[in-house]
Design an enzyme around this catalytic site. Sequence first.
Site, PDB file in Angstrom:
ATOM      1  N   GLY A 157       0.775  -1.177  -0.003  1.00  0.00           N
ATOM      2  CA  GLY A 157       0.027   0.154  -0.141  1.00  0.00           C
ATOM      3  C   GLY A 157       0.928   1.306  -0.016  1.00  0.00           C
ATOM      4  O   GLY A 157       2.007   1.246   0.166  1.00  0.00           O
ATOM      5  N   ASN A 158       0.150   2.302  -0.313  1.00  0.00           N
ATOM      6  CA  ASN A 158       0.931   3.666  -0.202  1.00  0.00           C
ATOM      7  C   ASN A 158      -0.332   4.821  -0.213  1.00  0.00           C
ATOM      8  O   ASN A 158      -1.272   4.872  -0.709  1.00  0.00           O
ATOM      9  CB  ASN A 158       1.657   3.730  -1.460  1.00  0.00           C
ATOM     10  CG  ASN A 158       1.044   3.253  -2.577  1.00  0.00           C
ATOM     11  OD1 ASN A 158       0.155   3.895  -3.293  1.00  0.00           O
ATOM     12  ND2 ASN A 158       1.628   2.045  -3.523  1.00  0.00           N
TER      13      ASN A 158
ATOM     14  N   SER B 186       9.581   3.520  -1.631  1.00  0.00           N
ATOM     15  CA  SER B 186       9.242   1.942  -1.992  1.00  0.00           C
ATOM     16  C   SER B 186       9.860   1.107  -0.814  1.00  0.00           C
ATOM     17  O   SER B 186      11.032   1.305  -0.359  1.00  0.00           O
ATOM     18  CB  SER B 186       9.845   1.835  -3.307  1.00  0.00           C
ATOM     19  OG  SER B 186       9.595   0.624  -3.684  1.00  0.00           O
TER      20      SER B 186
ATOM     21  N   SER C  47       7.452   5.185  -3.874  1.00  0.00           N
ATOM     22  CA  SER C  47       6.435   3.975  -4.120  1.00  0.00           C
ATOM     23  C   SER C  47       6.534   3.432  -5.676  1.00  0.00           C
ATOM     24  O   SER C  47       6.774   4.363  -6.281  1.00  0.00           O
ATOM     25  CB  SER C  47       5.166   4.363  -3.683  1.00  0.00           C
ATOM     26  OG  SER C  47       4.132   3.300  -4.506  1.00  0.00           O
ATOM     27  N   SER C  48       6.526   2.230  -5.929  1.00  0.00           N
ATOM     28  CA  SER C  48       6.540   1.699  -7.169  1.00  0.00           C
ATOM     29  C   SER C  48       5.286   2.048  -8.060  1.00  0.00           C
ATOM     30  O   SER C  48       5.162   1.863  -9.350  1.00  0.00           O
ATOM     31  CB  SER C  48       6.753   0.114  -7.164  1.00  0.00           C
ATOM     32  OG  SER C  48       5.763  -0.628  -6.406  1.00  0.00           O
ATOM     33  N   ASP C  49       4.317   2.503  -7.237  1.00  0.00           N
ATOM     34  CA  ASP C  49       2.982   2.897  -7.922  1.00  0.00           C
ATOM     35  C   ASP C  49       3.073   4.541  -8.027  1.00  0.00           C
ATOM     36  O   ASP C  49       1.705   4.922  -8.286  1.00  0.00           O
ATOM     37  CB  ASP C  49       1.701   2.571  -6.789  1.00  0.00           C
ATOM     38  CG  ASP C  49       1.711   0.917  -6.837  1.00  0.00           C
ATOM     39  OD1 ASP C  49       1.656   0.547  -7.868  1.00  0.00           O
ATOM     40  OD2 ASP C  49       1.605   0.555  -5.601  1.00  0.00           O
TER      41      ASP C  49
ATOM     42  N   HIS D 137      -3.471   3.591  -1.944  1.00  0.00           N
ATOM     43  CA  HIS D 137      -3.795   2.052  -2.685  1.00  0.00           C
ATOM     44  C   HIS D 137      -3.583   1.217  -1.577  1.00  0.00           C
ATOM     45  O   HIS D 137      -2.514   1.323  -0.803  1.00  0.00           O
ATOM     46  CB  HIS D 137      -2.714   2.067  -3.918  1.00  0.00           C
ATOM     47  CG  HIS D 137      -2.654   0.863  -4.733  1.00  0.00           C
ATOM     48  ND1 HIS D 137      -3.647   0.096  -4.979  1.00  0.00           N
ATOM     49  CD2 HIS D 137      -1.623   0.007  -4.963  1.00  0.00           C
ATOM     50  CE1 HIS D 137      -3.403  -1.062  -5.374  1.00  0.00           C
ATOM     51  NE2 HIS D 137      -2.088  -1.005  -5.369  1.00  0.00           N
TER      52      HIS D 137
ATOM     53  N   HIS E 189      -3.857  -3.357  -0.532  1.00  0.00           N
ATOM     54  CA  HIS E 189      -4.483  -4.615  -1.012  1.00  0.00           C
ATOM     55  C   HIS E 189      -5.231  -5.156   0.208  1.00  0.00           C
ATOM     56  O   HIS E 189      -4.887  -6.275   0.604  1.00  0.00           O
ATOM     57  CB  HIS E 189      -3.093  -5.334  -1.353  1.00  0.00           C
ATOM     58  CG  HIS E 189      -2.592  -5.175  -2.561  1.00  0.00           C
ATOM     59  ND1 HIS E 189      -1.562  -5.996  -3.089  1.00  0.00           N
ATOM     60  CD2 HIS E 189      -2.604  -3.954  -3.452  1.00  0.00           C
ATOM     61  CE1 HIS E 189      -1.176  -5.247  -4.428  1.00  0.00           C
ATOM     62  NE2 HIS E 189      -1.665  -4.307  -4.337  1.00  0.00           N
TER      63      HIS E 189
ATOM     64  N   ASP F  70     -24.215   5.811   1.607  1.00  0.00           N
ATOM     65  CA  ASP F  70     -23.737   7.014   2.224  1.00  0.00           C
ATOM     66  C   ASP F  70     -22.780   7.664   1.624  1.00  0.00           C
ATOM     67  O   ASP F  70     -22.424   8.780   1.804  1.00  0.00           O
ATOM     68  CB  ASP F  70     -23.756   6.792   3.731  1.00  0.00           C
ATOM     69  CG  ASP F  70     -24.952   6.965   4.585  1.00  0.00           C
ATOM     70  OD1 ASP F  70     -25.893   7.686   4.007  1.00  0.00           O
ATOM     71  OD2 ASP F  70     -25.018   6.536   5.556  1.00  0.00           O
TER      72      ASP F  70
ATOM     73  N   HIS G 143      -6.170  -6.876  -9.550  1.00  0.00           N
ATOM     74  CA  HIS G 143      -5.330  -6.312  -8.649  1.00  0.00           C
ATOM     75  C   HIS G 143      -5.993  -5.788  -7.200  1.00  0.00           C
ATOM     76  O   HIS G 143      -6.007  -6.554  -6.464  1.00  0.00           O
ATOM     77  CB  HIS G 143      -4.814  -4.865  -9.387  1.00  0.00           C
ATOM     78  CG  HIS G 143      -3.576  -4.065  -8.645  1.00  0.00           C
ATOM     79  ND1 HIS G 143      -3.003  -3.254  -9.427  1.00  0.00           N
ATOM     80  CD2 HIS G 143      -2.885  -4.312  -7.394  1.00  0.00           C
ATOM     81  CE1 HIS G 143      -2.131  -2.611  -8.485  1.00  0.00           C
ATOM     82  NE2 HIS G 143      -1.929  -3.271  -7.586  1.00  0.00           N
TER      83      HIS G 143
ATOM     84  N   TYR H 159     -27.272  16.351   5.628  1.00  0.00           N
ATOM     85  CA  TYR H 159     -26.471  15.190   6.154  1.00  0.00           C
ATOM     86  C   TYR H 159     -25.068  16.209   6.671  1.00  0.00           C
ATOM     87  O   TYR H 159     -24.867  17.126   6.074  1.00  0.00           O
ATOM     88  CB  TYR H 159     -25.849  14.314   5.155  1.00  0.00           C
ATOM     89  CG  TYR H 159     -25.067  13.148   5.527  1.00  0.00           C
ATOM     90  CD1 TYR H 159     -25.517  12.198   6.353  1.00  0.00           C
ATOM     91  CD2 TYR H 159     -23.626  13.430   5.418  1.00  0.00           C
ATOM     92  CE1 TYR H 159     -24.568  11.137   6.670  1.00  0.00           C
ATOM     93  CE2 TYR H 159     -22.682  12.554   5.872  1.00  0.00           C
ATOM     94  CZ  TYR H 159     -23.232  11.456   6.569  1.00  0.00           C
ATOM     95  OH  TYR H 159     -22.233  10.573   7.090  1.00  0.00           O
TER      96      TYR H 159
HETATM   97 ZN   LIG Z   1      -0.680  -2.731  -5.716  1.00  0.00          ZN
END
Ligand SMILES: [Zn+2]
Length: 234
Positions: A29-30, A46, A75-77, A96, A98, A121, A172, A230
Amino acid sequence: MDRFRALREEAYEANMRLPELGLVLFTFGNASAVDRNEAVFAIKPSGVPYADLKVNDMVICDFEGKAVEGKMRPSSDTKTHAVLYKEWSEIGGIVHTHSTYGTAWAQAIKDIPIFGTTHADHLTSDIPCAPPMKDEYIQGDYEHMTGYQIIDCLKERGLDHNEVEMILVGNHAPFTWGKSAAKAVYNSAVCEEVAKMAQLTLQINPNANTLKEALKKKHFERKHGGNSYYGQEQ
Ligand SMILES: [Zn+2]
């Protein structure tokens, strides 16, 4: 004087919320936070475990995904984040993960159906699952094209990224965004919870109906438009 100190802090806080909320394991994640005036964002480096992360480790990158300041590799993303920031000028943060349930739906290549008001909501459509990436994209500039996979999926379905702040990428995992990094983290937790509830709903009743139109409309309207009630008045 570090001119990106506040931006690094925002990204750091967002990243540290991910293990706290049970949304990531190990280095998965990131999260990132953007500075629109400087046209840069701060993102997790990363491969660094969350327990070892420090504010100064956050890497400052431009909208091409190139690191412009920081000692570590981003990060690789990073390129996926860069594409989304470049394309969607209203967003302030991206996450992001997983996370288990969201990723399970992504692996099954299924939209998460809108079964209840918890889901409504936050968004009044199913949580879309973008198709898995084409081979040529996987072999090419993969992370860059992942960004376009997300953008194209929303476009094709006529969904507005200001209304739908979460998506699954087929095979993914989930990506979420929001006006700030904190909101993107919140959306990441919402996505996971809604994914879990939807799976349990289908286990209890494989023929469960999705939310009635009247409830969808009600939940949409109470957050939008002149008669919204709301939350607190701003
Ligand atoms: Zn990923």
